[in-house]
Design an enzyme around this catalytic site. Structure first.
Site, PDB file in Angstrom:
ATOM      1  N   GLU A  84      45.607 -36.654  64.114  1.00  0.00           N
ATOM      2  CA  GLU A  84      44.645 -35.549  64.110  1.00  0.00           C
ATOM      3  C   GLU A  84      43.468 -35.835  65.055  1.00  0.00           C
ATOM      4  O   GLU A  84      43.118 -36.985  65.266  1.00  0.00           O
ATOM      5  CB  GLU A  84      44.020 -35.403  62.716  1.00  0.00           C
ATOM      6  CG  GLU A  84      45.007 -35.229  61.606  1.00  0.00           C
ATOM      7  CD  GLU A  84      44.301 -35.108  60.257  1.00  0.00           C
ATOM      8  OE1 GLU A  84      45.010 -35.044  59.256  1.00  0.00           O
ATOM      9  OE2 GLU A  84      43.059 -35.096  60.203  1.00  0.00           O
ATOM     10  N   CYS A  97      36.452 -36.062  68.209  1.00  0.00           N
ATOM     11  CA  CYS A  97      36.669 -37.170  67.290  1.00  0.00           C
ATOM     12  C   CYS A  97      38.137 -37.573  67.423  1.00  0.00           C
ATOM     13  O   CYS A  97      39.025 -36.773  67.134  1.00  0.00           O
ATOM     14  CB  CYS A  97      36.353 -36.720  65.867  1.00  0.00           C
ATOM     15  SG  CYS A  97      36.708 -37.974  64.633  1.00  0.00           S
ATOM     16  N   CYS A 104      46.343 -46.061  58.617  1.00  0.00           N
ATOM     17  CA  CYS A 104      45.344 -47.139  58.632  1.00  0.00           C
ATOM     18  C   CYS A 104      45.717 -48.106  57.513  1.00  0.00           C
ATOM     19  O   CYS A 104      46.224 -47.696  56.473  1.00  0.00           O
ATOM     20  CB  CYS A 104      43.955 -46.563  58.388  1.00  0.00           C
ATOM     21  SG  CYS A 104      42.660 -47.808  58.396  1.00  0.00           S
ATOM     22  N   CYS A 108      40.740 -47.959  52.229  1.00  0.00           N
ATOM     23  CA  CYS A 108      39.504 -47.516  51.561  1.00  0.00           C
ATOM     24  C   CYS A 108      39.869 -46.433  50.533  1.00  0.00           C
ATOM     25  O   CYS A 108      40.655 -45.521  50.833  1.00  0.00           O
ATOM     26  CB  CYS A 108      38.507 -46.983  52.575  1.00  0.00           C
ATOM     27  SG  CYS A 108      38.106 -48.194  53.840  1.00  0.00           S
ATOM     28  N   CYS A 111      39.412 -42.490  51.267  1.00  0.00           N
ATOM     29  CA  CYS A 111      39.831 -41.959  52.573  1.00  0.00           C
ATOM     30  C   CYS A 111      41.280 -41.498  52.562  1.00  0.00           C
ATOM     31  O   CYS A 111      42.161 -42.181  52.043  1.00  0.00           O
ATOM     32  CB  CYS A 111      39.640 -43.045  53.626  1.00  0.00           C
ATOM     33  SG  CYS A 111      40.246 -42.589  55.256  1.00  0.00           S
ATOM     34  N   GLY A 151      42.450 -44.109  61.491  1.00  0.00           N
ATOM     35  CA  GLY A 151      42.659 -45.467  61.983  1.00  0.00           C
ATOM     36  C   GLY A 151      41.391 -46.282  62.130  1.00  0.00           C
ATOM     37  O   GLY A 151      40.278 -45.756  62.093  1.00  0.00           O
ATOM     38  N   GLU A 152      41.597 -47.574  62.292  1.00  0.00           N
ATOM     39  CA  GLU A 152      40.487 -48.521  62.432  1.00  0.00           C
ATOM     40  C   GLU A 152      40.523 -49.055  63.870  1.00  0.00           C
ATOM     41  O   GLU A 152      41.398 -49.859  64.215  1.00  0.00           O
ATOM     42  CB  GLU A 152      40.663 -49.650  61.394  1.00  0.00           C
ATOM     43  CG  GLU A 152      39.806 -50.870  61.598  1.00  0.00           C
ATOM     44  CD  GLU A 152      38.319 -50.588  61.723  1.00  0.00           C
ATOM     45  OE1 GLU A 152      37.715 -50.008  60.807  1.00  0.00           O
ATOM     46  OE2 GLU A 152      37.755 -50.958  62.762  1.00  0.00           O
ATOM     47  N   SER A 183      33.495 -46.428  65.389  1.00  0.00           N
ATOM     48  CA  SER A 183      33.214 -46.643  63.967  1.00  0.00           C
ATOM     49  C   SER A 183      34.171 -47.681  63.381  1.00  0.00           C
ATOM     50  O   SER A 183      35.376 -47.617  63.604  1.00  0.00           O
ATOM     51  CB  SER A 183      33.370 -45.309  63.230  1.00  0.00           C
ATOM     52  OG  SER A 183      33.105 -45.482  61.864  1.00  0.00           O
ATOM     53  N   SER A 206      30.753 -48.558  58.802  1.00  0.00           N
ATOM     54  CA  SER A 206      30.936 -47.835  57.541  1.00  0.00           C
ATOM     55  C   SER A 206      30.585 -48.771  56.398  1.00  0.00           C
ATOM     56  O   SER A 206      31.405 -49.576  55.979  1.00  0.00           O
ATOM     57  CB  SER A 206      32.400 -47.379  57.425  1.00  0.00           C
ATOM     58  OG  SER A 206      32.708 -46.526  58.492  1.00  0.00           O
ATOM     59  N   LEU A 207      29.375 -48.654  55.929  1.00  0.00           N
ATOM     60  CA  LEU A 207      28.898 -49.588  54.905  1.00  0.00           C
ATOM     61  C   LEU A 207      29.202 -49.047  53.502  1.00  0.00           C
ATOM     62  O   LEU A 207      29.824 -49.713  52.683  1.00  0.00           O
ATOM     63  CB  LEU A 207      27.388 -49.822  55.107  1.00  0.00           C
ATOM     64  CG  LEU A 207      26.774 -50.978  54.338  1.00  0.00           C
ATOM     65  CD1 LEU A 207      27.468 -52.285  54.630  1.00  0.00           C
ATOM     66  CD2 LEU A 207      25.281 -51.090  54.651  1.00  0.00           C
ATOM     67  N   HIS A 208      28.702 -47.862  53.208  1.00  0.00           N
ATOM     68  CA  HIS A 208      29.033 -47.116  51.985  1.00  0.00           C
ATOM     69  C   HIS A 208      28.603 -47.745  50.654  1.00  0.00           C
ATOM     70  O   HIS A 208      28.833 -47.132  49.604  1.00  0.00           O
ATOM     71  CB  HIS A 208      30.531 -46.797  51.905  1.00  0.00           C
ATOM     72  CG  HIS A 208      31.062 -46.034  53.089  1.00  0.00           C
ATOM     73  ND1 HIS A 208      30.356 -45.055  53.752  1.00  0.00           N
ATOM     74  CD2 HIS A 208      32.259 -46.099  53.732  1.00  0.00           C
ATOM     75  CE1 HIS A 208      31.082 -44.573  54.750  1.00  0.00           C
ATOM     76  NE2 HIS A 208      32.223 -45.188  54.761  1.00  0.00           N
ATOM     77  N   ASN A 282      33.600 -36.318  51.250  1.00  0.00           N
ATOM     78  CA  ASN A 282      34.551 -35.206  51.237  1.00  0.00           C
ATOM     79  C   ASN A 282      35.568 -35.457  50.147  1.00  0.00           C
ATOM     80  O   ASN A 282      36.189 -36.513  50.111  1.00  0.00           O
ATOM     81  CB  ASN A 282      35.298 -35.151  52.572  1.00  0.00           C
ATOM     82  CG  ASN A 282      34.540 -34.352  53.588  1.00  0.00           C
ATOM     83  OD1 ASN A 282      34.320 -33.165  53.439  1.00  0.00           O
ATOM     84  ND2 ASN A 282      34.096 -35.044  54.630  1.00  0.00           N
ATOM     85  N   CYS A 325      38.861 -36.888  58.394  1.00  0.00           N
ATOM     86  CA  CYS A 325      40.004 -37.639  58.907  1.00  0.00           C
ATOM     87  C   CYS A 325      41.137 -37.773  57.900  1.00  0.00           C
ATOM     88  O   CYS A 325      40.935 -38.086  56.746  1.00  0.00           O
ATOM     89  CB  CYS A 325      39.566 -38.998  59.429  1.00  0.00           C
ATOM     90  SG  CYS A 325      39.212 -40.250  58.219  1.00  0.00           S
TER      91      CYS A 325
HETATM   92  N1  SAH Z   1      38.196 -46.697  60.349  1.00  0.00           N
HETATM   93  C1  SAH Z   1      36.907 -46.468  60.865  1.00  0.00           C
HETATM   94  C2  SAH Z   1      36.789 -45.147  61.605  1.00  0.00           C
HETATM   95  C3  SAH Z   1      37.482 -43.962  61.031  1.00  0.00           C
HETATM   96  S1  SAH Z   1      36.881 -43.330  59.519  1.00  0.00           S
HETATM   97  C4  SAH Z   1      35.863 -46.557  59.757  1.00  0.00           C
HETATM   98  O1  SAH Z   1      36.231 -46.619  58.608  1.00  0.00           O
HETATM   99  O2  SAH Z   1      34.696 -46.614  60.110  1.00  0.00           O
HETATM  100  C5  SAH Z   1      35.413 -42.452  59.998  1.00  0.00           C
HETATM  101  C6  SAH Z   1      34.382 -42.360  58.919  1.00  0.00           C
HETATM  102  O3  SAH Z   1      34.767 -41.424  57.892  1.00  0.00           O
HETATM  103  C7  SAH Z   1      34.099 -43.684  58.211  1.00  0.00           C
HETATM  104  O4  SAH Z   1      32.727 -43.878  58.048  1.00  0.00           O
HETATM  105  C8  SAH Z   1      34.762 -43.448  56.876  1.00  0.00           C
HETATM  106  O5  SAH Z   1      34.271 -44.304  55.890  1.00  0.00           O
HETATM  107  C9  SAH Z   1      34.466 -41.992  56.640  1.00  0.00           C
HETATM  108  N2  SAH Z   1      35.266 -41.361  55.591  1.00  0.00           N
HETATM  109  C10 SAH Z   1      36.568 -41.532  55.303  1.00  0.00           C
HETATM  110  N3  SAH Z   1      36.941 -40.762  54.248  1.00  0.00           N
HETATM  111  C11 SAH Z   1      35.856 -40.075  53.871  1.00  0.00           C
HETATM  112  C12 SAH Z   1      35.587 -39.113  52.838  1.00  0.00           C
HETATM  113  N4  SAH Z   1      36.531 -38.720  52.004  1.00  0.00           N
HETATM  114  N5  SAH Z   1      34.333 -38.630  52.750  1.00  0.00           N
HETATM  115  C13 SAH Z   1      33.371 -39.027  53.611  1.00  0.00           C
HETATM  116  N6  SAH Z   1      33.546 -39.918  54.591  1.00  0.00           N
HETATM  117  C14 SAH Z   1      34.776 -40.451  54.730  1.00  0.00           C
HETATM  118 FE1  SF4 Z   2      40.852 -46.781  57.520  1.00  0.00          FE
HETATM  119 FE2  SF4 Z   2      38.350 -45.996  58.093  1.00  0.00          FE
HETATM  120 FE3  SF4 Z   2      39.863 -44.634  56.313  1.00  0.00          FE
HETATM  121 FE4  SF4 Z   2      38.932 -47.051  55.686  1.00  0.00          FE
HETATM  122  S1  SF4 Z   2      37.706 -45.207  56.101  1.00  0.00           S
HETATM  123  S2  SF4 Z   2      41.029 -46.308  55.329  1.00  0.00           S
HETATM  124  S3  SF4 Z   2      39.043 -48.097  57.640  1.00  0.00           S
HETATM  125  S4  SF4 Z   2      40.246 -44.859  58.478  1.00  0.00           S
END
Ligand code: SAH
Ligand code: SF4
Length: 337
Positions: A84, A97, A104, A108, A111, A151-152, A183, A206-208, A282, A325
């Protein structure tokens, strides 16, 4: 291929040097077939066809947001895998984007991209092709890129670096490092490796979560490299590149949005030149994370700012078209298409 590599290929094929510039121009324009190179003789086109291929993406589905014009693309790759991309319109121009992997493996919990694990890395050309397609499809110049799709990127390090080198080509997309964000979920050794390249891109982390206790439960990678190690790597990165680091923090109701979390986050980020992007999480059907209500989001932002941490709440784009994503690929059941 880089311009130099194309020159070398042309010379190996026994063709005059000026053909390299012509071929480079064609490839950089986003064509998908050698037959489109109408100023290249058929004999050379045949030789190219034998030795090379032009990476392209085929459109499977396109959704346009009625709210803000954001466009979501579902593409098929040459081996049938699906990825995508999203095209967003901001005041300063168009941003794409891009995905960097099919799936991936970071797992997480919040995600959609990681739900089915990793299938394979994308090549640099497949990452570029996503931008070419969006630019051509809309007749626009893309000015910014965020490597925030599926993806990462640091788990696909070499192809991501090659992509960064090619996307700035003046004969091609001409998108400079300063207009690119990468990212990462926090692959500490790779952040240090990236620092060695000293590229003026924006690193988004992506700290979260502000504590290992919470981060361990939502991001398995934290068990490998914890927050202290991650922040240390960010400091090292900043020392080399002198670039401000951007932290992504997806606010999940009742998980990481308490006042204590905001205060601890500010403590952890002390001494770093940084910005925090607060993203209301999301919802993904397979998990139970919800975005907090507006008052909790505002309170979190205010608490960070009171402690001198810059923070913005990211505007949600394309919320009516599954723009985050991994969501569309999953919804369509289109893991292969
Ligand atoms: N893998 C990398 C880049 C792709 S994800 C990473 O994790 O940084 C891009 C961003 O979307 C990251 O910050 C990820 O944590 C965030 N993300 C993924 N799923 C999400 C969701 N359901 N709600 C909000 N942010 C999300
Ligand atoms: Fe992969 Fe980024 Fe999604 Fe984590 S947030 S599963 S690293 S794409």
């Amino acid at each position: 291929m880089s311009n130099e590599e194309i020159k070398e290929l042309v010379s190996q094929l026994g063709e005059p040097d000026y053909r390299a510039a012509q071929i480079t121009k064609w490839v950089r324009s986003g064509i998908s077939s050698f037959d489109d190179m109408n100023n290249i003789p058929k004999s050379l086109r045949n030789k190219l066809e034998e030795k090379c291929y032009i990476a392209s993406v085929a459109l499977v589905k396109k959704l346009v947001s009625k709210i803000d014009g954001t466009v979501k693309y579902l593409y098929r790759l040459s081996d049938g895998e699906c990825i995508e991309s999203v095209l967003m319109k901001y005041e300063h121009g168009y941003t794409v984007c891009v995905s960097t992997q099919v799936g991936c493996r970071m797992g997480c919990k919040f995600c959609a991209s990681g739900l089915f694990g990793l299938t394979r890395n994308l090549t640099a050309s497949e990452i570029l092709a996503q931008i070419h397609f969006a630019a051509k499809d809309n007749g626009i110049r893309v000015s910014n890129v965020v490597m925030m799709g599926m993806g990462e990127p640091l788990d696909n390090f070499d192809n991501s670096i090659r992509f960064l080198e090619l996307v700035g080509d003046k004969d091609g997309l001409g998108i400079g490092y300063r207009h690119i964000s990468l990212s990462t979920s926090g692959l500490v050794p790779m952040i240090k490796k990236l620092a060695g390249y000293d590229l003026p891109i924006t690193l988004s982390v992506s700290l979260h979560a502000p504590s290992d206790e919470i981060r361990d439960t939502i991001m398995p990678i934290n068990k490998k490299w914890n927050i202290a190690e991650l922040i240390e790597a960010c400091k090292e990165y900043q020392k080399v590149t002198t670039r401000r680091i951007s932290f992504e923090y997806a606010l999940m109701d009742g998980i990481n949005d308490t006042p204590e979390c905001a205060k601890l986050l500010a403590v952890r980020l002390k001494g770093l030149m940084c910005h925090v992007n607060l993203i209301p999480a999301n919802p993904v059907k397979e998990n139970s994370f919800k975005k907090p209500d507006v008052s909790r989001i505002k309170r979190f932002k205010m608490l960070l700012e009171e402690q001198g941490v810059n923070a913005t709440v990211r505007r949600t784009l394309g919320s009516d078209i599954d723009a985050s994503c991994g969501q569309l690929r999953k919804k369509e059941g289109a893991l292969r298409c």
